[in-house]
Write an enzyme that holds these catalytic residues in place. Structure first.
Site, PDB file in Angstrom:
ATOM      1  N   HIS A 201     -60.512  27.757  30.704  1.00 27.89           N
ATOM      2  CA  HIS A 201     -60.896  26.332  31.066  1.00 27.89           C
ATOM      3  C   HIS A 201     -62.917  26.664  30.562  1.00 27.89           C
ATOM      4  CE1 HIS A 201     -57.928  24.951  33.837  1.00 27.89           C
ATOM      5  NE2 HIS A 201     -58.245  25.913  34.561  1.00 27.89           N
ATOM      6  N   CYS A 245     -61.871  23.558  26.269  1.00 27.19           N
ATOM      7  CA  CYS A 245     -62.867  22.614  26.951  1.00 27.19           C
ATOM      8  C   CYS A 245     -64.328  22.788  26.941  1.00 27.19           C
ATOM      9  CB  CYS A 245     -62.890  21.875  28.076  1.00 27.19           C
ATOM     10  SG  CYS A 245     -60.673  21.250  28.424  1.00 27.19           S
TER      11      CYS A 245
END
Length: 327
Positions: A201, A245
């Site tokens: 992430h 991300c």
């Protein structure tokens, strides 16, 4: 020929140049130009590069499409006048010229383009090392990404001296990379290349997360392998693949409009003593642009890793790494 093309484009309005640019942009000229594409640049240089040997021919078709037959006829007349004094070789169409160049064994020696074999390249014949970090918690499909990357490590003979860092906490990521860096510096082997893959992430401002959502700054990771902290990798390629991300925005896409940017001239004094920058020979690949989410399929894995697998499988070692990742 470029001079003729430039002169023809200069006679068009901004709107007409925009329509020509749209028409010329595809792999083959496509009809249905859109007038609202204002500001697009029908650059002669881009046109000549894309349609080598037949730039004027393609522009004539575009001029028909935008209704400027007067400019088309003027261009054709100038071409005809110039052709009267041109050698036969210059009069070949792009297709004919390409075919003749392919069969003409002397062409390679005559061309002004650099011989591919003579370009500066990194020596990849020595040891290649890789590091893989992948957060799997809350990232369904990540196991597929690990499988794909390990396949390519094996295919291109990358060793993983420190093992792999699977599903770490945030506080465990930097120490694992430091251990990898230390093993490189202490290795008795000459290292050709370092490949670091980080899949997790991520957040804005260059942060990636461990499974507990504690963050690590990518700048701190990059610094571990600079020319000071990792002298073993001086003048060696350091490739970073960042599958994460970089923010929360979603990119729904936009229709492409091409622009040409000119590089500003830079005048500076050259220093005779050769020095390395603190950080050099980095090649960093992000799966998304700054501020945006990255895409991952719960079955096939991350979209970028999937695309890498497809392109590398098709092209292998035929292309430069920049071309592979551009594709």
């Amino acid at each position: 020929m470029e001079r003729l093309v430039q002169a023809a484009l200069a006679r068009l309005s901004e709107e007409e140049r925009a329509r020509c640019a749209f028409y010329l942009r595809g792999p083959q000229p496509a009809r249905g130009a859109r007038a609202e594409l204002r500001g697009a640049d029908g650059s002669p240089a881009q046109l000549a590069q894309r349609y080598a040997g037949r730039a004027a021919e393609v522009l004539r078709e575009a001029l028909d499409d935008v209704g400027r037959r007067d400019v088309r006829e003027a261009l054709a007349g100038q071409e005809k006048a110039g052709a009267a004094a041109a050698p036969a070789a210059v009069l070949r169409t792009g297709e004919q010229q390409t075919r003749n160049q392919t069969s003409d064994t002397s062409f390679k020696g005559r061309t002004e383009q650099s011989d591919y074999d003579e370009l500066d390249t990194y020596d990849m014949s020595k040891t290649r090392v890789a590091f893989l970090m992948c957060v799997t918690t809350g990232r369904r499909g990540a196991e597929k990404d690990i499988e794909v990357m390990n396949k390519w490590f094996d295919k291109y003979r990358f060793e993983t001296p420190s093992g792999q860092c699977i599903d770490p906490k945030g506080t465990e990521i930097l120490p694992a990379l430091e251990e990898f860096r230390d093993q490189i510096n202490q290795s008795e082997d000459e290292i050709s290349c370092c490949l670091i893959t980080l899949m997790s992430h991520g957040r804005s401002h260059g942060l990636i997360q461990g499974k507990d959502r504690d963050t690590v700054d990518l700048d701190d990771i990059f610094a571990l392998f600079n020319n000071i902290q990792c002298p073993k990798l001086q003048e060696k390629p350091k490739i970073f693949i960042i599958q994460a991300c970089r923010g929360g925005k979603e990119d729904h896409g936009v229709e492409e409009i091409e622009h040409e940017f000119k590089e500003a001239d830079c005048t500076c004094n050259l220093i005779a003593v050769r020095r390395l920058p603190t950080a050099s020979d980095y090649y960093v690949v992000y799966s998304t642009q700054k501020g945006y989410v990255s895409l991952r399929n719960t079955e096939k894995g991350s979209r970028m890793i999937e695309a890498m697998d497809e392109v590398f499988s098709e092209q292998g070692m035929k292309w430069h790494i920049g071309d592979l990742f551009t594709k």
